[in-house]
Each structure stands twice: as C-alpha cells, then as structure tokens.
Design a protein around this motif. Structure first.
Motif, mmCIF file in Angstrom:
data_model
loop_
_atom_site.group_PDB
_atom_site.id
_atom_site.type_symbol
_atom_site.label_atom_id
_atom_site.label_comp_id
_atom_site.label_asym_id
_atom_site.label_seq_id
_atom_site.Cartn_x
_atom_site.Cartn_y
_atom_site.Cartn_z
ATOM 1 N N ASN A 31 34.886 33.669 28.941
ATOM 2 C CA ASN A 31 34.056 34.033 29.882
ATOM 3 C C ASN A 31 33.589 35.294 29.541
ATOM 4 O OD1 ASN A 31 35.551 32.136 31.838
ATOM 5 N ND2 ASN A 31 37.168 33.543 31.547
ATOM 6 N N ARG A 50 31.411 31.208 32.950
ATOM 7 C CA ARG A 50 32.181 30.691 31.764
ATOM 8 C C ARG A 50 31.495 30.281 30.818
ATOM 9 N NH1 ARG A 50 36.727 30.964 34.485
ATOM 10 N NH2 ARG A 50 36.653 30.448 36.734
ATOM 11 N N ASP A 92 36.014 38.118 27.598
ATOM 12 C CA ASP A 92 37.307 38.068 27.093
ATOM 13 C C ASP A 92 37.511 36.796 26.072
ATOM 14 O OD1 ASP A 92 37.291 36.414 29.899
ATOM 15 O OD2 ASP A 92 38.567 35.263 28.433
ATOM 16 N N ASN A 98 44.764 39.273 26.672
ATOM 17 C CA ASN A 98 44.677 39.463 28.089
ATOM 18 C C ASN A 98 43.727 40.816 28.277
ATOM 19 O OD1 ASN A 98 44.910 38.847 30.713
ATOM 20 N ND2 ASN A 98 46.895 39.944 31.002
ATOM 21 N N LEU B 98 45.447 35.484 35.026
ATOM 22 C CA LEU B 98 45.341 35.885 33.754
ATOM 23 C C LEU B 98 44.003 36.023 33.188
ATOM 24 C CD1 LEU B 98 47.048 36.598 31.041
ATOM 25 C CD2 LEU B 98 46.928 34.011 30.524
ATOM 26 N N VAL B 99 43.558 37.142 32.647
ATOM 27 C CA VAL B 99 42.256 37.055 32.249
ATOM 28 C C VAL B 99 41.772 35.760 31.136
ATOM 29 C CG1 VAL B 99 40.553 38.213 30.390
ATOM 30 C CG2 VAL B 99 41.852 39.668 32.228
ATOM 31 N N GLY B 100 40.696 35.224 31.603
ATOM 32 C CA GLY B 100 40.527 33.955 30.769
ATOM 33 C C GLY B 100 40.603 32.828 31.456
ATOM 34 N N LEU B 101 41.667 32.904 32.501
ATOM 35 C CA LEU B 101 41.954 31.692 33.344
ATOM 36 C C LEU B 101 41.296 31.875 34.635
ATOM 37 C CD1 LEU B 101 45.645 30.946 32.493
ATOM 38 C CD2 LEU B 101 43.550 29.906 31.563
ATOM 39 N N ASN B 102 41.088 30.925 35.410
ATOM 40 C CA ASN B 102 40.340 30.797 36.804
ATOM 41 C C ASN B 102 39.401 31.928 37.030
ATOM 42 O OD1 ASN B 102 42.255 28.942 38.447
ATOM 43 N ND2 ASN B 102 43.751 30.007 37.258
ATOM 44 N N THR B 103 39.464 32.807 37.874
ATOM 45 C CA THR B 103 38.337 33.866 38.008
ATOM 46 C C THR B 103 38.515 34.876 36.982
ATOM 47 O OG1 THR B 103 39.669 35.201 39.532
ATOM 48 C CG2 THR B 103 38.455 33.116 40.446
ATOM 49 N N GLY B 104 39.456 35.192 36.395
ATOM 50 C CA GLY B 104 39.739 36.336 35.546
ATOM 51 C C GLY B 104 39.220 37.738 36.155
ATOM 52 N N GLU B 105 38.861 37.871 37.376
ATOM 53 C CA GLU B 105 38.340 39.056 37.939
ATOM 54 C C GLU B 105 39.365 40.145 38.050
ATOM 55 O OE1 GLU B 105 36.886 38.551 41.768
ATOM 56 O OE2 GLU B 105 36.542 40.734 42.187
ATOM 57 N N LEU B 106 39.024 41.421 37.481
ATOM 58 C CA LEU B 106 39.915 42.445 37.527
ATOM 59 C C LEU B 106 39.412 43.165 38.586
ATOM 60 C CD1 LEU B 106 40.332 43.811 33.833
ATOM 61 C CD2 LEU B 106 41.638 42.325 35.009
#
Lengths: 112, 117
Positions: A31, A50, A92, A98, B98-106
């Motif tokens: 992403n 994405r 990422d 992570n 987890l970053v990279g899955l779903n929204t991954g927004e921090l």
C-alpha cells in the motif's frame, strides 16, 4: 535514493489553485499512504491506495498510483490556506513487516 | 474522536541520562509503534509492538532503546543513556490492523520533543 521520495520539496501556490505532489519509491509495495503534518505537530492520515488500485478520491484529494513507474501523486484541488502543511508519502512492503517507510515530504504553502 | 496522547510534549535532558517517553494508544488498537523525526529530516521507523512483544525494529533501535506496555493503557519508550544525536521528535502511533492489511492506517500522537544537551 531511499524508498519514498517526494517532489517538489517545497511548493507555494495561491488559494484556489491545485497542488500536485509526487512520490517515487524503489521496491514493490502493498500500500501507499499519504500523511499530512502541520508544523511541529503529529502526522494525520489522509488516504491509502492499495497496490492493485490506480486512483482514489477523498473530498478534495485525488491520489494516483502507477506501480510500473513506482510513483504516486497527490492532488489537492481548490486549495485553501488551511492546507498549508508538509505532506508525506509512506509505503509498506511485503519484506518490511509492520513498518511504514516515509519520504522526505513536500512543504506546501497556500497563500491567501 | 479517539486519539493517541503522548507525554511529555517536550523534555530536555543531559547527555547520558535516561529518558522515558509515554504514550496512551487508542483503546481498541492492537498494534503500537514508535517513530522519530530529527529536525528537518524524514520520519523514521523505530519499533512496532504487538501482543506484548516487539514485532519489528529498525537499525536505529539499538540496545539503548526499549519499549514496554506496563499496563493496559500505556506504551513507553525508554532511552537508557541519551546521546546528542537522539535529539528528535518522537512519535507514538497505534493501529487497529496490521500495516499492510485492511486499512493499515496509523494514528499518530502529537509527539514528544527530546532535546539532549
């Protein structure tokens, strides 16, 4: 250069104009996200795109992603003085676990 | 709206002193992070934390750094013996996914500015 490099480094425009910021990266990504940072403040998430998407909109924001060129652009339409901030892309990757890798940012100034 | 809170907002310390930076992540988030930003430079990843252990760390995160979640709400970054080059803004962040899955927004806090003299 490192993963996630924005250009221009600084951009000054008049209120009402559009602002375009670009980001290039080196490795394959899952992403790409754009964040905004007001001076001396925390980062605020703007939008995520994405790797299988090419364009995404959110309000006055439009993000494009070209994985063949490993680049993304953030367009802010009809800019306002309140849009003055630094804008960062962050990526990422499969291999980076992570973590997000941030670019150097574009400092946007919108003059009233 | 839920937010990540950090304390102190600014800390000045002498070289060689220990510093603890504190963070309260968003309550239903499971993933926690520390990033830092040296003045005028990029935001750099330090460490990610999940399920009470470090899941990822960068080369910056050497033996002088440690993280802890001492209770159900706080997440701390400790620098054992500060150096001049540790002067930076330290950002805590949390995410639901987890970053990279779903929204991954921090979601980032406002940062703790550390000045080492």
């Amino acid at each position: 250069s490192q993963q996630g490099e924005e250009d221009p480094q600084a951009l000054s425009i008049q209120e009402g104009e559009n602002a375009t910021m670009n980001c290039s990266y080196k490795t394959s990504i899952n992403n790409l996200q754009w964040y905004r940072q007001n001076s001396g403040r925390g980062l605020v998430h703007l939008i995520l795109i994405r790797s299988n998407e090419r364009e995404k909109h959110s309000g006055r924001l439009r993000v494009t992603l070209d994985t063949s060129k490993k680049s993304s652009s953030l367009l802010i339409t009809a800019s306002r003085a309140a849009d003055t901030a630094s804008y960062f892309c962050a990526t990422d990757t499969d291999n980076a676990g992570n973590m997000l890798t941030f670019g150097g940012g574009t400092r946007l100034m919108v003059k009233p | 709206e839920p937010e990540v809170t950090q304390t102190p907002s600014h800390q000045v310390t002498q070289m060689g002193q220990e510093v603890i930076l504190r963070c309260v992540p968003i309550s239903n988030h499971l993933y926690f992070y520390w990033y830092r930003q040296i003045l005028g430079q990029k935001v750099e990843f330090l460490v990610s934390f999940y399920n009470n252990e470090i899941s990822e760390k960068s080369e910056i995160f050497d033996d002088q750094f440690s993280v802890e979640r001492p209770d159900g709400s706080n997440f701390t970054l400790k620098i054992r013996s500060t150096k001049l080059e540790d002067s930076a803004m330290y950002f805590c962040a949390s995410s639901e996914w987890l970053v990279g899955l779903n929204t991954g927004e921090l979601f980032f806090g406002e940062g703790s500015r550390l000045t080492v003299l």
